[in-house]
Write a protein that holds these residues in place. Structure first.
Motif, PDB file in Angstrom:
ATOM      1  N   GLU A 228     -21.947 -26.466  -6.230  1.00  0.00           N
ATOM      2  CA  GLU A 228     -20.968 -27.231  -7.012  1.00  0.00           C
ATOM      3  C   GLU A 228     -21.668 -28.173  -7.971  1.00  0.00           C
ATOM      4  N   ALA A 229     -21.034 -28.419  -9.117  1.00  0.00           N
ATOM      5  CA  ALA A 229     -21.579 -29.322 -10.134  1.00  0.00           C
ATOM      6  C   ALA A 229     -20.480 -30.234 -10.651  1.00  0.00           C
ATOM      7  N   HIS A 230     -20.800 -31.537 -10.768  1.00  0.00           N
ATOM      8  CA  HIS A 230     -19.848 -32.525 -11.276  1.00  0.00           C
ATOM      9  C   HIS A 230     -20.569 -33.539 -12.165  1.00  0.00           C
ATOM     10  N   HIS A 231     -19.789 -34.373 -12.809  1.00  0.00           N
ATOM     11  CA  HIS A 231     -20.289 -35.409 -13.706  1.00  0.00           C
ATOM     12  C   HIS A 231     -21.125 -36.443 -12.958  1.00  0.00           C
ATOM     13  N   ARG A 232     -21.877 -37.204 -13.724  1.00  0.00           N
ATOM     14  CA  ARG A 232     -22.829 -38.169 -13.149  1.00  0.00           C
ATOM     15  C   ARG A 232     -22.163 -39.309 -12.395  1.00  0.00           C
ATOM     16  N   HIS A 233     -20.867 -39.541 -12.606  1.00  0.00           N
ATOM     17  CA  HIS A 233     -20.193 -40.678 -11.987  1.00  0.00           C
ATOM     18  C   HIS A 233     -19.625 -40.366 -10.598  1.00  0.00           C
ATOM     19  N   LYS A 234     -19.612 -39.113 -10.193  1.00  0.00           N
ATOM     20  CA  LYS A 234     -19.023 -38.763  -8.896  1.00  0.00           C
ATOM     21  C   LYS A 234     -19.861 -39.347  -7.769  1.00  0.00           C
ATOM     22  N   VAL A 235     -19.191 -39.968  -6.796  1.00  0.00           N
ATOM     23  CA  VAL A 235     -19.925 -40.732  -5.775  1.00  0.00           C
ATOM     24  C   VAL A 235     -20.078 -40.009  -4.447  1.00  0.00           C
ATOM     25  N   ASP A 236     -19.339 -38.922  -4.212  1.00  0.00           N
ATOM     26  CA  ASP A 236     -19.459 -38.225  -2.932  1.00  0.00           C
ATOM     27  C   ASP A 236     -20.036 -36.825  -3.150  1.00  0.00           C
ATOM     28  N   ALA A 237     -20.759 -36.347  -2.155  1.00  0.00           N
ATOM     29  CA  ALA A 237     -21.367 -35.019  -2.229  1.00  0.00           C
ATOM     30  C   ALA A 237     -21.518 -34.448  -0.820  1.00  0.00           C
ATOM     31  N   PRO A 238     -21.304 -33.143  -0.640  1.00  0.00           N
ATOM     32  CA  PRO A 238     -20.739 -32.233  -1.624  1.00  0.00           C
ATOM     33  C   PRO A 238     -19.308 -32.647  -2.001  1.00  0.00           C
ATOM     34  N   SER A 239     -18.809 -32.057  -3.045  1.00  0.00           N
ATOM     35  CA  SER A 239     -17.452 -32.386  -3.475  1.00  0.00           C
ATOM     36  C   SER A 239     -16.439 -31.991  -2.404  1.00  0.00           C
ATOM     37  N   GLY A 240     -15.278 -32.649  -2.449  1.00  0.00           N
ATOM     38  CA  GLY A 240     -14.217 -32.301  -1.512  1.00  0.00           C
ATOM     39  C   GLY A 240     -13.795 -30.851  -1.651  1.00  0.00           C
ATOM     40  N   THR A 241     -13.820 -30.345  -2.874  1.00  0.00           N
ATOM     41  CA  THR A 241     -13.451 -28.943  -3.103  1.00  0.00           C
ATOM     42  C   THR A 241     -14.466 -28.004  -2.466  1.00  0.00           C
ATOM     43  N   ALA A 242     -15.762 -28.312  -2.615  1.00  0.00           N
ATOM     44  CA  ALA A 242     -16.791 -27.478  -1.999  1.00  0.00           C
ATOM     45  C   ALA A 242     -16.648 -27.467  -0.474  1.00  0.00           C
ATOM     46  N   LEU A 243     -16.385 -28.638   0.094  1.00  0.00           N
ATOM     47  CA  LEU A 243     -16.191 -28.714   1.540  1.00  0.00           C
ATOM     48  C   LEU A 243     -14.964 -27.918   1.977  1.00  0.00           C
ATOM     49  N   LYS A 244     -13.900 -27.991   1.180  1.00  0.00           N
ATOM     50  CA  LYS A 244     -12.695 -27.221   1.496  1.00  0.00           C
ATOM     51  C   LYS A 244     -12.994 -25.730   1.433  1.00  0.00           C
ATOM     52  N   MET A 245     -13.763 -25.319   0.450  1.00  0.00           N
ATOM     53  CA  MET A 245     -14.172 -23.916   0.377  1.00  0.00           C
ATOM     54  C   MET A 245     -14.926 -23.518   1.639  1.00  0.00           C
ATOM     55  N   GLY A 246     -15.846 -24.383   2.080  1.00  0.00           N
ATOM     56  CA  GLY A 246     -16.592 -24.111   3.300  1.00  0.00           C
ATOM     57  C   GLY A 246     -15.687 -24.016   4.518  1.00  0.00           C
TER      58      GLY A 246
END
Length: 276
Positions: free
Chosen positions: A162-180
């Motif tokens: 997953e890739a997001h903008h520089r301001h995102k504070v959590d990782a992995p993204s919630g969407t990536a975790l949901k995919m998992g």
């Protein structure tokens, strides 16, 4: 008229949390341009320079709805609150919504298991729709991933990038975790036990039962997600790329409409889109 009742005009009264942020403004613009929704409240954190300003001033128009940090004031006329903020803020908003009978559409990510439990308990009093991504396309992608995982259950290594903008504070993204989570459930696994979030140094051979995650942060990337099923002699990649937050806003309004006749309960975008 109570907060939970549909207005006589037939328009859904919607409040927005984080009203002066990027997502907040996108939501406010989508509500302003909607035929069946009306802005009923705009919330921001104490000390925000936007407090007191008309919520649609950035559009060059007046809504008569000032941005406020007072939860009771901001939710007084609302039927539903859309919240894309931080976990702690969302939980504070939940308490006010329970008290006032206001439903919640939550796009906030980064909740702990304990915080998710608190949200589920809140849904016993008011309707809550929780989704790490409100995009219709992302949720269709989740359904495709469920189907792919079942068909490719053996002989394929699974990696999520997953890739997001520089301001995102959590990782992995919630969407990536949901995919998992969707993939792990389809395979009968527990993501907490099979996820691999870091690789460095001598890692040894890949565990075939694992689901790997890789995170990229940079620039103004709205949100890219790719799931790789790597087999012997072939690779299958399922990718979703967001070029605008508009898709999140429009999905949120679909969620608002879905909750209109739901007095309480916990829902997600699969419920909205009939993907169960």
């Amino acid at each position: 008229m109570t907060a939970n009742s549909t207005p006589a005009s037939g328009r859904y009264r919607v409040a927005v949390a984080g009203a002066s942020g990027r997502m907040g403004r996108m939501l406010i613009e989508a509500i302003h341009n909607s035929d069946d929704c009306v802005l009923a409240g705009a919330l921001d954190v104490p000390g925000s320079p936007a407090l007191g300003i008309d919520a649609t001033a950035f559009l060059g128009r007046a809504s008569g709805v000032p941005i406020t940090s007072d939860l009771r004031e901001g939710l007084a006329r609302a039927q539903v609150l859309i919240d894309f903020t931080r976990p702690e803020g969302t939980l504070a908003h939940l308490e006010a919504c329970k008290e006032l009978g206001v439903k919640l559409v939550i796009g906030t990510t980064g909740f702990s298991d304990e915080q998710k439990k608190t949200l589920a308990e809140g849904a016993e009093k008011v309707a809550v729709l929780l989704a790490p991504n409100m995009s219709v396309g992302v949720n269709v992608t989740l359904k495709l991933l469920e189907m792919a995982a079942k068909a490719l259950s053996t002989g394929y290594d699974i990696e999520i990038v997953e890739a997001h903008h520089r301001h995102k504070v959590d990782a992995p993204s919630g969407t990536a975790l949901k995919m998992g989570e969707v993939i792990a459930d389809a395979l009968g696994r527990d993501l907490n036990e099979c996820a691999v979030y870091e690789r460095y140094g001598h890692t040894g051979a890949r565990d075939p039962s694992s689901i790997g995650f890789a995170t990229v942060r940079g620039g103004d990337i709205v949100g890219d997600h790719t799931v790789l099923f790597a087999g012997t002699g072939e690779r299958i990649e399922i990718t979703h790329k967001s070029s605008s937050r508009e898709t999140y806003a429009q999905g949120s309004l679909r969620a608002v409409r879905f909750l209109a006749d739901k007095p309480q309960g916990m829902f997600d975008m699969f419920d909205v889109l009939g993907l169960r």
